[in-house]
Design a protein around this motif. Sequence first.
Motif, PDB file in Angstrom:
ATOM      1  N   TYR A 261     -12.463 -10.361 -42.584  1.00 23.18           N
ATOM      2  CA  TYR A 261     -11.157 -10.969 -42.894  1.00 23.18           C
ATOM      3  C   TYR A 261     -10.118 -10.594 -41.840  1.00 23.18           C
ATOM      4  CZ  TYR A 261      -6.853 -12.070 -45.395  1.00 23.18           C
ATOM      5  OH  TYR A 261      -5.619 -12.563 -45.741  1.00 23.18           O
ATOM      6  N   GLN A 262     -10.132  -9.338 -41.443  1.00 23.62           N
ATOM      7  CA  GLN A 262      -9.153  -8.880 -40.448  1.00 23.62           C
ATOM      8  C   GLN A 262      -9.412  -9.524 -39.088  1.00 23.62           C
ATOM      9  OE1 GLN A 262      -6.450  -7.224 -40.982  1.00 23.62           O
ATOM     10  NE2 GLN A 262      -6.885  -6.774 -43.145  1.00 23.62           N
ATOM     11  N   ILE A 263     -10.697  -9.668 -38.724  1.00 18.57           N
ATOM     12  CA  ILE A 263     -11.030 -10.297 -37.441  1.00 18.57           C
ATOM     13  C   ILE A 263     -10.557 -11.745 -37.419  1.00 18.57           C
ATOM     14  CG2 ILE A 263     -12.948 -11.103 -36.009  1.00 18.57           C
ATOM     15  CD1 ILE A 263     -14.477  -8.594 -36.879  1.00 18.57           C
ATOM     16  N   ILE A 264     -10.869 -12.490 -38.497  1.00 20.23           N
ATOM     17  CA  ILE A 264     -10.469 -13.905 -38.556  1.00 20.23           C
ATOM     18  C   ILE A 264      -8.947 -14.022 -38.572  1.00 20.23           C
ATOM     19  CG2 ILE A 264     -10.487 -15.959 -40.020  1.00 20.23           C
ATOM     20  CD1 ILE A 264     -13.319 -15.208 -40.855  1.00 20.23           C
ATOM     21  N   SER A 265      -8.291 -13.196 -39.366  1.00 16.19           N
ATOM     22  CA  SER A 265      -6.821 -13.259 -39.467  1.00 16.19           C
ATOM     23  C   SER A 265      -6.175 -12.936 -38.131  1.00 16.19           C
ATOM     24  CB  SER A 265      -6.335 -12.279 -40.544  1.00 16.19           C
ATOM     25  OG  SER A 265      -6.839 -12.623 -41.800  1.00 16.19           O
ATOM     26  N   HIS A 266      -6.707 -11.899 -37.469  1.00 16.47           N
ATOM     27  CA  HIS A 266      -6.126 -11.493 -36.188  1.00 16.47           C
ATOM     28  C   HIS A 266      -6.292 -12.592 -35.142  1.00 16.47           C
ATOM     29  CE1 HIS A 266      -5.020  -9.049 -32.776  1.00 16.47           C
ATOM     30  NE2 HIS A 266      -6.229  -9.226 -32.224  1.00 16.47           N
ATOM     31  N   ARG A 267      -7.505 -13.144 -35.043  1.00 18.15           N
ATOM     32  CA  ARG A 267      -7.730 -14.185 -34.036  1.00 18.15           C
ATOM     33  C   ARG A 267      -6.963 -15.459 -34.375  1.00 18.15           C
ATOM     34  NH1 ARG A 267     -11.772 -13.004 -30.319  1.00 18.15           N
ATOM     35  NH2 ARG A 267     -11.913 -10.728 -30.277  1.00 18.15           N
ATOM     36  N   GLY A 350     -23.879 -17.753 -31.968  1.00 23.57           N
ATOM     37  CA  GLY A 350     -22.884 -16.695 -32.132  1.00 23.57           C
ATOM     38  C   GLY A 350     -21.699 -17.249 -32.889  1.00 23.57           C
ATOM     39  N   TYR A 351     -20.844 -16.349 -33.376  1.00 22.24           N
ATOM     40  CA  TYR A 351     -19.663 -16.772 -34.132  1.00 22.24           C
ATOM     41  C   TYR A 351     -18.514 -17.100 -33.192  1.00 22.24           C
ATOM     42  CZ  TYR A 351     -21.786 -15.178 -38.509  1.00 22.24           C
ATOM     43  OH  TYR A 351     -22.601 -15.014 -39.601  1.00 22.24           O
ATOM     44  N   PHE A 352     -17.823 -18.210 -33.496  1.00 17.35           N
ATOM     45  CA  PHE A 352     -16.618 -18.617 -32.765  1.00 17.35           C
ATOM     46  C   PHE A 352     -15.569 -19.076 -33.776  1.00 17.35           C
ATOM     47  CE2 PHE A 352     -20.031 -19.119 -29.749  1.00 17.35           C
ATOM     48  CZ  PHE A 352     -19.491 -18.649 -28.556  1.00 17.35           C
ATOM     49  N   LEU A 353     -14.329 -18.904 -33.392  1.00 21.93           N
ATOM     50  CA  LEU A 353     -13.227 -19.394 -34.221  1.00 21.93           C
ATOM     51  C   LEU A 353     -12.502 -20.487 -33.452  1.00 21.93           C
ATOM     52  CD1 LEU A 353     -11.511 -19.063 -36.830  1.00 21.93           C
ATOM     53  CD2 LEU A 353     -10.007 -17.557 -35.492  1.00 21.93           C
ATOM     54  N   ILE A 354     -12.490 -21.688 -33.999  1.00 24.33           N
ATOM     55  CA  ILE A 354     -11.752 -22.799 -33.410  1.00 24.33           C
ATOM     56  C   ILE A 354     -10.499 -23.017 -34.235  1.00 24.33           C
ATOM     57  CG2 ILE A 354     -11.767 -25.274 -32.930  1.00 24.33           C
ATOM     58  CD1 ILE A 354     -14.687 -25.122 -32.324  1.00 24.33           C
ATOM     59  N   SER A 374     -14.451 -16.453 -29.099  1.00 25.61           N
ATOM     60  CA  SER A 374     -15.701 -15.815 -29.537  1.00 25.61           C
ATOM     61  C   SER A 374     -15.363 -14.604 -30.394  1.00 25.61           C
ATOM     62  CB  SER A 374     -16.535 -15.396 -28.328  1.00 25.61           C
ATOM     63  OG  SER A 374     -15.821 -14.467 -27.526  1.00 25.61           O
ATOM     64  N   LEU A 375     -16.279 -14.264 -31.305  1.00 31.29           N
ATOM     65  CA  LEU A 375     -16.062 -13.150 -32.241  1.00 31.29           C
ATOM     66  C   LEU A 375     -17.219 -12.154 -32.133  1.00 31.29           C
ATOM     67  CD1 LEU A 375     -15.001 -15.304 -35.339  1.00 31.29           C
ATOM     68  CD2 LEU A 375     -13.499 -14.254 -33.622  1.00 31.29           C
ATOM     69  N   PRO A 376     -17.254 -11.364 -31.052  1.00 31.09           N
ATOM     70  CA  PRO A 376     -18.364 -10.413 -30.851  1.00 31.09           C
ATOM     71  C   PRO A 376     -18.569  -9.440 -32.016  1.00 31.09           C
ATOM     72  CG  PRO A 376     -17.055 -10.633 -28.851  1.00 31.09           C
ATOM     73  CD  PRO A 376     -16.304 -11.332 -29.938  1.00 31.09           C
ATOM     74  N   PRO A 377     -17.504  -8.923 -32.664  1.00 34.06           N
ATOM     75  CA  PRO A 377     -17.754  -7.993 -33.773  1.00 34.06           C
ATOM     76  C   PRO A 377     -18.572  -8.623 -34.913  1.00 34.06           C
ATOM     77  CG  PRO A 377     -15.466  -7.859 -33.060  1.00 34.06           C
ATOM     78  CD  PRO A 377     -16.059  -9.039 -32.379  1.00 34.06           C
ATOM     79  N   LEU A 378     -18.367  -9.937 -35.154  1.00 38.79           N
ATOM     80  CA  LEU A 378     -19.142 -10.611 -36.208  1.00 38.79           C
ATOM     81  C   LEU A 378     -20.601 -10.766 -35.797  1.00 38.79           C
ATOM     82  CD1 LEU A 378     -16.347 -11.232 -37.451  1.00 38.79           C
ATOM     83  CD2 LEU A 378     -17.240 -13.469 -38.079  1.00 38.79           C
ATOM     84  N   ASN A 379     -20.808 -10.962 -34.499  1.00 37.42           N
ATOM     85  CA  ASN A 379     -22.185 -11.120 -34.023  1.00 37.42           C
ATOM     86  C   ASN A 379     -22.992  -9.837 -34.192  1.00 37.42           C
ATOM     87  OD1 ASN A 379     -21.567 -13.735 -33.209  1.00 37.42           O
ATOM     88  ND2 ASN A 379     -20.974 -13.089 -31.151  1.00 37.42           N
ATOM     89  N   LEU A 380     -22.322  -8.711 -34.253  1.00 38.81           N
ATOM     90  CA  LEU A 380     -23.014  -7.421 -34.373  1.00 38.81           C
ATOM     91  C   LEU A 380     -23.267  -7.014 -35.821  1.00 38.81           C
ATOM     92  CD1 LEU A 380     -21.043  -5.405 -31.659  1.00 38.81           C
ATOM     93  CD2 LEU A 380     -23.304  -6.458 -31.439  1.00 38.81           C
ATOM     94  N   LEU A 381     -22.647  -7.745 -36.772  1.00 36.92           N
ATOM     95  CA  LEU A 381     -22.751  -7.328 -38.182  1.00 36.92           C
ATOM     96  C   LEU A 381     -24.182  -7.371 -38.692  1.00 36.92           C
ATOM     97  CD1 LEU A 381     -19.648  -8.827 -40.016  1.00 36.92           C
ATOM     98  CD2 LEU A 381     -20.171  -6.441 -39.564  1.00 36.92           C
ATOM     99  N   VAL A 382     -24.839  -8.523 -38.585  1.00 35.27           N
ATOM    100  CA  VAL A 382     -26.198  -8.665 -39.125  1.00 35.27           C
ATOM    101  C   VAL A 382     -27.185  -7.722 -38.449  1.00 35.27           C
ATOM    102  CG1 VAL A 382     -28.138 -10.246 -39.442  1.00 35.27           C
ATOM    103  CG2 VAL A 382     -25.811 -11.024 -39.916  1.00 35.27           C
ATOM    104  N   PRO A 383     -27.214  -7.640 -37.089  1.00 32.76           N
ATOM    105  CA  PRO A 383     -28.125  -6.661 -36.465  1.00 32.76           C
ATOM    106  C   PRO A 383     -27.869  -5.225 -36.922  1.00 32.76           C
ATOM    107  CG  PRO A 383     -27.317  -8.210 -34.829  1.00 32.76           C
ATOM    108  CD  PRO A 383     -26.534  -8.462 -36.072  1.00 32.76           C
ATOM    109  N   THR A 461     -10.161 -16.758 -47.519  1.00 30.17           N
ATOM    110  CA  THR A 461     -10.693 -17.701 -46.530  1.00 30.17           C
ATOM    111  C   THR A 461     -11.609 -18.753 -47.145  1.00 30.17           C
ATOM    112  OG1 THR A 461     -12.592 -16.260 -46.074  1.00 30.17           O
ATOM    113  CG2 THR A 461     -10.605 -15.912 -44.747  1.00 30.17           C
ATOM    114  N   GLY A 462     -12.048 -18.547 -48.383  1.00 35.87           N
ATOM    115  CA  GLY A 462     -13.020 -19.446 -48.997  1.00 35.87           C
ATOM    116  C   GLY A 462     -14.451 -19.072 -48.667  1.00 35.87           C
ATOM    117  N   LEU A 463     -14.625 -18.058 -47.839  1.00 36.50           N
ATOM    118  CA  LEU A 463     -15.951 -17.568 -47.497  1.00 36.50           C
ATOM    119  C   LEU A 463     -16.390 -16.502 -48.486  1.00 36.50           C
ATOM    120  CD1 LEU A 463     -15.416 -17.119 -43.645  1.00 36.50           C
ATOM    121  CD2 LEU A 463     -16.602 -19.003 -44.768  1.00 36.50           C
ATOM    122  N   GLY A 464     -17.689 -16.325 -48.592  1.00 35.14           N
ATOM    123  CA  GLY A 464     -18.238 -15.268 -49.434  1.00 35.14           C
ATOM    124  C   GLY A 464     -19.267 -14.470 -48.662  1.00 35.14           C
TER     125      GLY A 464
END
Length: 602
Positions: A261-267, A350-354, A374-383, A461-464
């Motif tokens: 949430y913080q990453i999306i809000s910040h970007r 990879g994750y991107f925010l448009i 691009s959202l590198p921190p999100l890309n590292l979450l699953v790994p 955000t509507g995401l879960g």
Amino acid sequence: MTRHNKILFYNFVILVFAIGCSVLAGWIFNIKGLVKISAEYPAMTLGTAICFVLSAFCLTSLKKFNQVEYKNINLIIPSLIAFISSLYLLEYLLKLDLGIDLSRFHEKMGSTGRPAINTVTGFLLFSVTALSIAIHPTSKKTQLKLLLSTLLTLIGVLGLLGYFLNLREMYNWGGFQSMALNTAVGMVALGVSLIILLRSKTTATEETDFENKIINITLALMLSVGFGISSLSFYLMQKRVESALQTDLSTRAQDQSELIYQIISHRSERAKVLSKSAEIIDAAKHISRHPHNQNTLKQLLTLSQNYIIHGFDEIDIQSPSSNVNSKIVSKSFFVEIDGRGDDKLVWENGYFLISKNPIIFDGVYLADLVTRQSLPPLNLLVPKVIKTGETNDLVICADAGTRIKCFPNRTNPNPFFVPRNISGQTLPMAYAVDQRQSGVLKATDYRNVQVLAAYTPIGDTGLGLVQKIDQSEIYNPVKLLMIKILIITIIILAFGYFFIRNQLKPLVNLIVFERDKSETEKARFIAATEGGIDNFYIFEAVRDHQNKIIDFRCLYLNRAGSELIKKHLVKWWVSCFYKKYLSIKKKGCSIDTSMSSKLDKQ
């Protein structure tokens, strides 16, 4: 069959009949609570319910019409049960679909319509035992039948233990269909009913019967205590592990949700700030005046490259009259983010925010600023989550109308769609996306695998988000420990049984010997008194609630005494000797008196 065993037998038969009829009613009237005990448990199939009803009639018939002339009647029902069970078993063995599953009828309750293979095995054991009783109704050799009945009971007990201890392997054999909880109860009732029925047919000497009763009771107590303690230890250990893991999963899910949430809000906020910068406003003015000018395009390209170091992969200014650079609008998998205007979370390896924000100058709308970050921190979450366990996983999803669309996770390298319900159960993600709820539960995921899942919405955000782990990974170490404990318990119980049996046998023999001796002395005593001419009586004191003697009850009188009692009423007899009897009882002394002449006058 004793009265107690008869009552017990019919209670179990009624239970079997009630289970079958209630499930049939549940399917006919679409009452889910009658078909499955809980939403997370499998449903009993229509075929299983029919077999239970037939089994209840079969048991009643074997008990009421247990003569040779009724053999044909008792052969029909178990043969029908055996036929139905054999068809289901044939489907399993040959991987066929004979059309008896009625899968379309069962799918409304999340069932395939095919009974579990352990359920089919149980009914086959029951039908074979019932047929054996029907063919040889007067046979006293019941060892094999008792063994089959015990195996049937064990199938039900294993199912119940599986649900109690959360050991799926106990009620789901071979990874096929799972035995329902109410089916397990019915199997136990069927097995015990057969055991009671067969026990009533066995004949044994009094000594053997007495010995068997003591040894069986001792064995039952040992098994109950041994397996009870083992099961309770496993249950408490499992609950402790489960509680700790639930807390850990919930905490991690909340932390991951807050991070996303913080990453999306910040970007998203950065894109808004950029839309208000002087450079962007100036570029927007030029584009709105000269949308196809090459210098303007070069200026926009240079501006976009300058912002790469600030995390913006691409910048596009779209005027109302022209779209200078339309390639930034992604055609890949994306999710629209609530509360963020036209922001989209996109997956392109990879994750991107448009983000799309209006460019306004002096209250006048000039154009729209479209940015791609691009959202590198999100890309590292699953790994990062994958490294914490063999089945640990994290998945981010959003609403997609009738389904839920999810970003790649451990088992799916590409975006995918899942239904909201699997086998009649709501997926954990549906709680997070649809109801904006947070929690931890044991459930079936979209792979139809039992998992422990923590779910939570990602802000507004509507995401879960769901962070989960397969239950097999959680409980496998505990299961291995449980198996070791059970093996040790069985060995100890076996040694204990043989030790107690060896110790009890002399004691039982002694008790039987003393009882036989007592019976012999009693017979001698009766023979001596009955053959004499003297009157002989034995009285027992009757006491009130204050333990005071209020009367005497005659326990025994010989033939001569009986002739005397006929002439003189017992009540009068006791009243005459009441005080003397009372004195004998209290003081323990003997009295010698003669009453013959007085009695003759009476």
